[in-house]
Design a protein around this motif. Structure first.
Motif, short mmCIF file in Angstrom:
data_model
loop_
_atom_site.label_atom_id
_atom_site.label_comp_id
_atom_site.label_asym_id
_atom_site.label_seq_id
_atom_site.Cartn_x
_atom_site.Cartn_y
_atom_site.Cartn_z
N ASP A 1 -3.64 -10.03 -20.39
CA ASP A 1 -4.64 -10.81 -21.10
C ASP A 1 -5.94 -10.74 -20.70
N PHE A 2 -6.22 -10.53 -19.36
CA PHE A 2 -7.91 -10.58 -18.91
C PHE A 2 -8.35 -9.37 -19.90
N HIS A 3 -8.06 -7.99 -19.62
CA HIS A 3 -8.39 -6.96 -20.34
C HIS A 3 -8.35 -7.00 -21.70
N ASN A 4 -7.42 -7.47 -22.43
CA ASN A 4 -7.33 -7.43 -23.83
C ASN A 4 -8.22 -8.59 -24.50
N PHE A 5 -8.08 -9.68 -23.93
CA PHE A 5 -8.84 -10.85 -24.57
C PHE A 5 -9.93 -11.52 -23.55
#
Ligand code: DAH
Length: 341
Positions: free
Chosen positions: A138-142
């Motif tokens: 979730d961190f890298h994508n959003f």
């Protein structure tokens, strides 16, 4: 005894003519020459029953018969071997006049062709090809792209979630984040790969391909972005391709824009493909948002950068003149063969 030797030899010779293969010859040899009960051995042993005066002569006759038999066996053996090996060959006849089998030459899938072309254009422009995982955090994508938990922009990208808090990346932008976190500026990178969204119709596939570009350095400007997009589109489509940028919103860039190219089919005069507008929507772009720089540990006060993203499948569809994205993923050879390299 003399007739015995004569008889054994002539019977042997007629049997010899009937031996059809090496095995039969071996059996014949045993029947005549085996030490234990071969016909000749038995006859030799029978010599002791003869009157002493006749023994030498009879013995000599039997020995001659033996020599003869041995010679004949060896000759026959030779003949059979030659015959058998030529038979093996003629079982699989080799016709040297037959034309050779034509080799089917494979070719890269049209999407792979476009991918290679896009990569080579960016390599020429000094970009490095980067990759990232398809299963993302979730961190890298959003999160790092300025879309914190609860941000409405997350809803725009119908995400496939997997187990353990992971997700299938909804765009190639997380590769920007990974690259910036592992390297220091200056950066010029492109990432091409598969992305996933819950969407499926004539122009959407739940799996499709994007290319993401990022340039970060001191004093990178919006003009650099515009020039790069133009150079790229002109190389991929045609040298007279025009581009235009329209203001738009993406959480990870500010200012943000969408960019269009002049329609490759009608050169801007209006056709069904461009919905009579003369322009075709290609992708999104903008100046990297300060919040993204902070998330990856860069100082937005000292560096600036631009980013852009667009669909590879869309480029392929335009170049190939097809309007159904699903054709690209069905792998129907009748379709694929229409697009040789
Ligand atoms: N990641 C966006 C998408 O998938 C596309 C995009 C827009 C990428 C703007 C960018 C950008 O790098 O600056 O919809």
């Amino acid at each position: 005894m003399e007739t015995d030797a004569e008889q054994i030899r002539s019977e042997f010779e007629s049997e010899l003519l009937r031996t059809a293969n090496s095995q039969a010859l071996k059996d014949l040899r045993n029947r005549y020459l085996s030490r234990k009960n071969g016909r000749l051995s038995l006859a030799l042993r029978g010599l002791s029953k003869l009157p002493a005066a006749k023994r030498p002569h009879a013995g000599q006759a039997l020995n001659q018969a033996r020599q003869r038999i041995e010679t004949l066996l060896a000759e026959r053996q030779q003949d059979l071997e030659t015959h058998e090996s030529s038979q093996q060959q003629s079982g699989d006849p080799l016709d040297l006049t037959l034309p050779g089998r034509r080799l089917l030459i494979g070719q890269a899938h049209p999407l792979t062709q476009v991918r290679h072309q896009v990569e080579s254009v960016f390599r020429e422009l000094g970009y490095r090809i980067e990759t990232g995982p398809e299963i993302e955090t979730d961190f890298h994508n959003f999160e790092a792209l300025n879309m914190p938990e609860g941000h409405p922009a997350r809803d725009l990208q119908d995400t496939f979630f997997t187990e353990g808090g992971y997700l299938l990346r909804t765009h190639t932008s997380p590769v920007q984040v990974r690259t910036m976190m592992s390297r220091k500026p200056p950066i010029r990178m492109v990432a091409i790969g598969r992305v996933f969204r819950r969407d499926s119709d004539i122009s959407h596939s739940p799996m499709f391909h994007q290319v993401e570009g990022l340039a970060v350095d001191e004093r990178v400007t919006f003009a650099d972005l515009k020039g790069t997009i133009a150079a790229f589109c002109q190389r991929v489509f045609s040298p007279d391709t025009k581009i235009r940028l329209r203001p738009s919103y993406f959480p990870f860039v500010e200012p943000g824009a969408e960019f269009d190219i002049s329609c490759a089919l009608c050169s801007g005069s209006g056709c069904p493909t461009c919905k009579r507008s003369g322009w075709i929507e290609m992708g999104g772009a903008g100046m990297v948002h300060p919040a993204v720089f902070r998330a990856v540990g860069y100082d937005p006060g000292t560096v600036s950068g631009f980013a852009f993203g667009l669909g590879i499948d869309r480029i392929a569809m335009l170049k190939l003149g097809i309007n159904d994205i699903r054709l690209l993923f069905e792998n129907d050879l009748r379709f694929l063969r229409q697009f040789p390299q």
